[in-house]
Design a protein around this motif. Structure first.
Motif, PDB file in Angstrom:
ATOM      1  N   ILE A   1       0.794  -1.133  -0.037  1.00 25.08           N
ATOM      2  CA  ILE A   1       0.034  -0.133   0.113  1.00 25.08           C
ATOM      3  C   ILE A   1       0.760   1.148   0.068  1.00 25.08           C
ATOM      4  N   LEU A   2       1.887   1.381   0.731  1.00 27.96           N
ATOM      5  CA  LEU A   2       2.713   2.422   0.984  1.00 27.96           C
ATOM      6  C   LEU A   2       3.241   2.828  -0.433  1.00 27.96           C
ATOM      7  N   PHE A   3       3.697   1.974  -1.097  1.00 27.66           N
ATOM      8  CA  PHE A   3       4.585   2.119  -2.227  1.00 27.66           C
ATOM      9  C   PHE A   3       3.614   2.281  -3.695  1.00 27.66           C
ATOM     10  N   GLY A   4       2.397   1.870  -3.292  1.00 27.36           N
ATOM     11  CA  GLY A   4       1.504   1.793  -4.591  1.00 27.36           C
ATOM     12  C   GLY A   4       1.535   0.677  -5.430  1.00 27.36           C
ATOM     13  N   ASP A   5       2.038  -0.292  -4.815  1.00 24.56           N
ATOM     14  CA  ASP A   5       1.852  -1.725  -5.614  1.00 24.56           C
ATOM     15  C   ASP A   5       0.466  -2.209  -5.651  1.00 24.56           C
ATOM     16  N   VAL A   6      -0.320  -1.814  -4.454  1.00 22.48           N
ATOM     17  CA  VAL A   6      -1.725  -1.937  -4.381  1.00 22.48           C
ATOM     18  C   VAL A   6      -2.301  -0.600  -4.095  1.00 22.48           C
ATOM     19  N   ASN A   7      -3.357  -0.302  -4.985  1.00 21.10           N
ATOM     20  CA  ASN A   7      -4.385   0.879  -4.707  1.00 21.10           C
ATOM     21  C   ASN A   7      -5.210   0.577  -3.492  1.00 21.10           C
ATOM     22  N   PRO A   8      -5.065   1.374  -2.455  1.00 23.19           N
ATOM     23  CA  PRO A   8      -6.030   1.058  -1.266  1.00 23.19           C
ATOM     24  C   PRO A   8      -7.586   1.231  -1.668  1.00 23.19           C
ATOM     25  N   SER A   9      -8.295  -0.044  -1.146  1.00 26.76           N
ATOM     26  CA  SER A   9      -9.537   0.078  -1.523  1.00 26.76           C
ATOM     27  C   SER A   9     -10.569  -0.318  -0.026  1.00 26.76           C
ATOM     28  N   GLY A  10      -9.853  -0.146   1.102  1.00 29.62           N
ATOM     29  CA  GLY A  10     -10.424  -0.505   2.285  1.00 29.62           C
ATOM     30  C   GLY A  10     -11.470   0.624   2.662  1.00 29.62           C
ATOM     31  N   ARG A  11     -12.776   0.324   3.126  1.00 31.99           N
ATOM     32  CA  ARG A  11     -13.424   1.149   3.668  1.00 31.99           C
ATOM     33  C   ARG A  11     -13.648   1.147   5.140  1.00 31.99           C
ATOM     34  N   LEU A  12     -13.894   2.033   5.816  1.00 30.58           N
ATOM     35  CA  LEU A  12     -14.193   1.757   7.431  1.00 30.58           C
ATOM     36  C   LEU A  12     -15.480   1.339   7.605  1.00 30.58           C
ATOM     37  N   PRO A  13     -15.307  -0.086   8.522  1.00 29.64           N
ATOM     38  CA  PRO A  13     -16.432  -0.753   8.722  1.00 29.64           C
ATOM     39  C   PRO A  13     -17.236  -0.287  10.128  1.00 29.64           C
ATOM     40  N   VAL A  14     -16.482   0.828  10.700  1.00 29.56           N
ATOM     41  CA  VAL A  14     -16.811   1.350  11.973  1.00 29.56           C
ATOM     42  C   VAL A  14     -16.445   2.865  11.868  1.00 29.56           C
ATOM     43  N   THR A  15     -17.231   3.640  12.665  1.00 23.89           N
ATOM     44  CA  THR A  15     -17.152   5.210  12.838  1.00 23.89           C
ATOM     45  C   THR A  15     -15.986   5.539  13.825  1.00 23.89           C
ATOM     46  N   PHE A  16     -15.212   6.469  13.369  1.00 22.20           N
ATOM     47  CA  PHE A  16     -14.058   6.824  14.274  1.00 22.20           C
ATOM     48  C   PHE A  16     -14.519   7.981  15.093  1.00 22.20           C
ATOM     49  N   PRO A  17     -14.929   7.958  16.418  1.00 21.77           N
ATOM     50  CA  PRO A  17     -15.449   9.120  17.082  1.00 21.77           C
ATOM     51  C   PRO A  17     -14.421  10.287  17.329  1.00 21.77           C
ATOM     52  N   ALA A  18     -14.795  11.623  17.145  1.00 23.83           N
ATOM     53  CA  ALA A  18     -13.814  12.558  17.496  1.00 23.83           C
ATOM     54  C   ALA A  18     -13.376  12.786  18.985  1.00 23.83           C
ATOM     55  N   SER A  19     -14.077  12.221  19.827  1.00 23.39           N
ATOM     56  CA  SER A  19     -14.182  12.180  21.355  1.00 23.39           C
ATOM     57  C   SER A  19     -15.015  11.217  22.001  1.00 23.39           C
ATOM     58  N   VAL A  20     -14.806  10.783  23.143  1.00 30.81           N
ATOM     59  CA  VAL A  20     -15.638   9.860  23.873  1.00 30.81           C
ATOM     60  C   VAL A  20     -16.904  10.475  24.206  1.00 30.81           C
ATOM     61  N   ASP A  21     -16.923  11.775  24.092  1.00 28.23           N
ATOM     62  CA  ASP A  21     -18.159  12.497  24.509  1.00 28.23           C
ATOM     63  C   ASP A  21     -19.228  12.251  23.551  1.00 28.23           C
ATOM     64  N   GLN A  22     -18.685  11.838  22.314  1.00 32.27           N
ATOM     65  CA  GLN A  22     -19.797  11.648  21.250  1.00 32.27           C
ATOM     66  C   GLN A  22     -20.464  10.184  21.300  1.00 32.27           C
ATOM     67  N   LEU A  23     -19.804   9.389  22.224  1.00 39.29           N
ATOM     68  CA  LEU A  23     -20.438   7.949  22.189  1.00 39.29           C
ATOM     69  C   LEU A  23     -21.610   7.897  23.193  1.00 39.29           C
ATOM     70  N   PRO A  24     -22.673   7.038  22.954  1.00 35.57           N
ATOM     71  CA  PRO A  24     -23.635   6.623  23.792  1.00 35.57           C
ATOM     72  C   PRO A  24     -23.392   6.624  25.350  1.00 35.57           C
TER      73      PRO A  24
END
Length: 730
Positions: free
Chosen positions: A537-560
């Motif tokens: 991935i770093l050297f571009g031999d493979v074009n990244p195609s992964g997509r996040l399966p989870v949401t990354f919060p900006a802070s713990v205060d955003q969590l339920p």
């Protein structure tokens, strides 16, 4: 005296043998239900409790594993007289578990569950499942205790790395594909941990509180879809309680939802040490696993005695045996027994690398990636990148031949080997050097920030490897990178503007240093060939195609739940059994069915990175969206590669509006590989249950106008359309 002809007919029936001129009776015996019923009728009273319990086949405490028994997660004795083989069980979804090296062998480690979820590719997960099942068979196992279907409700959950993501449709489709791949090799698979096993704190006594509708539309829907797609032989129930009742003795879940409503024909096995009474049999549990971890063996002589005195137990015992037998026959465990054989580890490692490459997510890129040949001085910093890549701890940990490259003790006692912080033998540093043989590549371990900063200042590019170890049995206390790694990244990024961060994490983390970096990739726990995948991935031999399966919060205060329930009052405990009567209520009705990105949409909160997000070294455009109505509506739109290199896009379709108001729900997706300038028409079935709501025991769709949108993520929606759909109830 039994006649020889009668004995021969019984043997043929037991083995499922079909004669060339089969009689109706023998032909019927090829059906797994009929075979199971026929064999169950021939069991003696003693044999009727043979299949209903098993041992943990690992030396533990005073437990002695019988001579000749294959060491692994468990063993359930067979009935040779009737042609019923023993069940030899191994963890888990990520490969044949290492169990601390007790067998003296290794196996191919697939990337973590979240890495698999990030591929958004059911066909690849089916291939991965078949690969690890083939290894299981070659080692003598006929049961793989995977895959993990639970939704990621809290980013601090210790077993998040085993699961596939936060969305029920996404997890159900991918999990079902993995299970189907496992069982294509005649190895029985499970789906686990049924249900809502979202955190590890107090895992044997915490009580998940959630309403029926919310549960049906979230975690249970993921299981329902996975079971439909994969048809697993078994469902493994969880340690925790659900609405007051232990998951393995939960009549509403096991008898009500699973067996009655869904018509599930397989059997329910317990998690190891999760059975607390004989009455669990009446409440839907079919098999007591790892029985020596329970207070006593309930499903042995005690169950047999209950069946003799109580018709309810007699009826259940018959059903328990028939379900277990039926699963074995349907999967072909008896007809295709494991044969110990050499394993082509090189070929299997290529599969693991394919999964890792497709699951790596490019989160940030200010033009520094892919690395160009002009990067002649590269500083690689931290993360034991000189030795290997991180793996998750607990029962699912897999290590290759030779064991871990690095193993750092975290606790003492009998589970020390399972809970070591271990690194698989795939060095990113070695892979980077192999990919850039003419560059000067230096390594600093990151223990001293000043030393790392000096190396970074002298380099064209600095690559910081940051790790977050997670494990079964223990939750993360917060979302920071441990051991001062956030400060290390910030200092290196200040010293070198071309700083790339490679994250090897078990779940979501915060990134206080994000704006100072040139690039960030999420590599998760990337498995047996993780170092090579990261370099590709770093050297571009493979074009990244992964997509996040989870949401990354900006802070713990955003969590339920900004504070992890129990974290302030309970001591970390791997088994988490607590004291008699102890409970820890966790109110999941706060978010209900709105898990992850749905919660963020409801709260109108901006995450750090949204569900479905991922960058590429090319670009894509979506054409107009049309919806073809029907019992299963179909979304149709074009995807065009508008960039200059080949790459893969995940076409995502979301429901954004219903007659009841605005919403955000993933209703379908498809991954497509495109050459530069290539355009493809995608036709994606829309899962009706995601469009509907659960009301009064039925899926219900109100008549009216529904709005759908294509998107590059849950927050980056582009083409929309509105369609009138009729009322439905099923």
């Amino acid at each position: 005296m039994v006649r020889a002809g009668t004995m021969r007919r019984h043997a043929l029936l037991a083995m499922g043998t079909a004669l060339t001129t089969a009689t109706p009776c023998l032909a019927q015996a090829t059906d797994p239900d009929a075979r199971a019923a026929a064999i169950e009728r021939q069991m003696t009273d003693a044999e009727r409790v043979t299949l209903t319990h098993g041992i943990m086949a690992i030396p533990f405490g005073d437990t002695k594993v019988p001579t000749g028994v294959l060491l692994g997660a468990g063993r359930v004795e067979g009935i040779p007289r009737l042609g019923v083989p023993a069940l030899t069980e191994t963890d888990a979804s990520l490969g044949v578990a290492y169990i601390g090296g007790l067998r003296g062998d290794g196996a191919t480690a697939l990337p973590s569950g979240l890495a698999m979820g990030a591929t958004w590719d059911p066909a690849l997960l089916r291939r991965g499942g078949a690969t690890i099942a083939g290894e299981a068979q070659a080692k003598g196992f006929n049961v793989l205790l995977g895959g993990g279907i639970n939704l990621v409700r809290d980013p601090r959950g210790g077993r998040n790395f085993e699961y596939l993501g936060e969305d029920p449709l996404h997890s159900g489709l991918l999990g079902g594909a993995a299970v189907a791949g496992i069982q294509s090799r005649h190895v029985l698979a499970t789906v686990k941990h049924f249900a809502i096993n979202a955190v590890e704190t107090g895992r044997q006594f915490h009580n998940a509180i959630i309403g029926d509708a919310a549960l049906r539309m979230s975690d249970l829907l993921a299981f329902e879809i996975a079971i439909e797609r994969g048809n697993p032989g078994s469902v493994m129930c969880a340690y925790n309680r659900v609405n007051g009742a232990s998951a393995c003795g939960n009549d509403a879940l096991l008898n009500g939802v699973l067996k009655r409503d869904w018509g599930y024909k397989g059997f329910v096995m317990s998690d190891w040490g999760a059975v607390h009474g004989l009455d669990f049999a009446l409440k839907g549990l079919d098999q007591q696993s790892g029985a020596q971890l329970d207070a006593r063996l309930y499903f042995g002589n005690e169950l047999s005695a209950a069946a003799r005195r109580d018709p309810r137990y007699a009826t259940r015992l018959t059903e328990m045996n028939r379900r277990i037998l039926r699963a074995m026959f349907a999967v072909g465990v008896d007809a295709h027994p494991p044969v110990v054989a050499p394993i082509d580890f090189a070929a299997n490692a290529r599969v693991a690398q394919d999964v890792a490459e497709q699951g790596i997510v490019l989160l940030r890129n200010r033009g520094v990636l892919p690395l160009a040949a002009k990067a002649q001085r590269i500083a690689v910093i931290g993360g034991y990148a000189d030795s290997g890549v991180l793996s998750g701890g607990g029962s699912s940990q897999v290590q290759g031949v030779g064991g871990p490259a690095v193993a750092i003790p975290t606790i003492g006692g009998p589970f020390a080997a399972l809970l070591a912080q271990s690194y698989q033998r795939s060095s990113p540093l070695a892979a980077i050097k192999a990919r850039a043989p003419k560059a000067e590549v230096v390594f600093r371990n990151g223990r001293y920030i000043a030393d790392a900063v000096i190396a970074a200042k002298q380099a064209d590019v600095a690559i910081v490897f940051a790790t977050q170890w997670m494990t079964e049995g223990l939750d993360a206390p917060d979302l920071s990178l441990p051991e001062g790694q956030d400060a290390l990244i910030a200092a290196v990024a200040q010293a070198n503007p071309n700083t790339i961060v490679v994250l090897e994490t078990g779940s979501q983390v915060l990134m206080p240093w994000l704006d100072r970096t040139a690039a960030v990739i999420e590599a998760w726990y990337p498995g047996a060939r993780g170092g090579e995948a990261i370099a590709a991935i770093l050297f571009g031999d493979v074009n990244p195609s992964g997509r996040l399966p989870v949401t990354f919060p900006a802070s713990v205060d955003q969590l339920p739940r900004p504070k992890l329930p129990g974290s302030e009052t309970l001591e970390p405990d791997f088994m988490g059994k607590g004291t008699p009567g102890q409970t820890l209520d966790i109110d999941y009705d706060v978010e209900g069915a709105d898990v992850g990105y749905r919660w963020f949409a409801r709260r109108q909160a901006a995450p750090l990175f949204p569900f479905g997000f991922g960058l590429s070294y090319t670009s894509f455009a979506h054409g107009p969206l049309t919806i073809v109505p029907g019992p299963t509506p179909v979304a149709r739109f074009t995807v065009t590669n508008t960039g200059k290199r080949e790459g893969a896009e995940v076409g995502q379709v979301y429901l954004t509006g219903t007659p009841a108001g605005a919403t955000t729900r993933l209703v379908g997706f498809s991954k497509v590989q495109l050459k530069p300038g290539e355009r493809r028409v995608l036709e994606i079935p829309i899962e009706p249950r995601v469009v509907a709501t659960w009301q009064d025991g039925k899926w219900t769709m109100a008549a009216g106008t529904y709005t759908f949108a294509t998107g590059h993520s849950a927050t980056d929606l582009d083409t929309t359309t509105r369609v009138a759909l009729p009322a439905r109830r099923w």
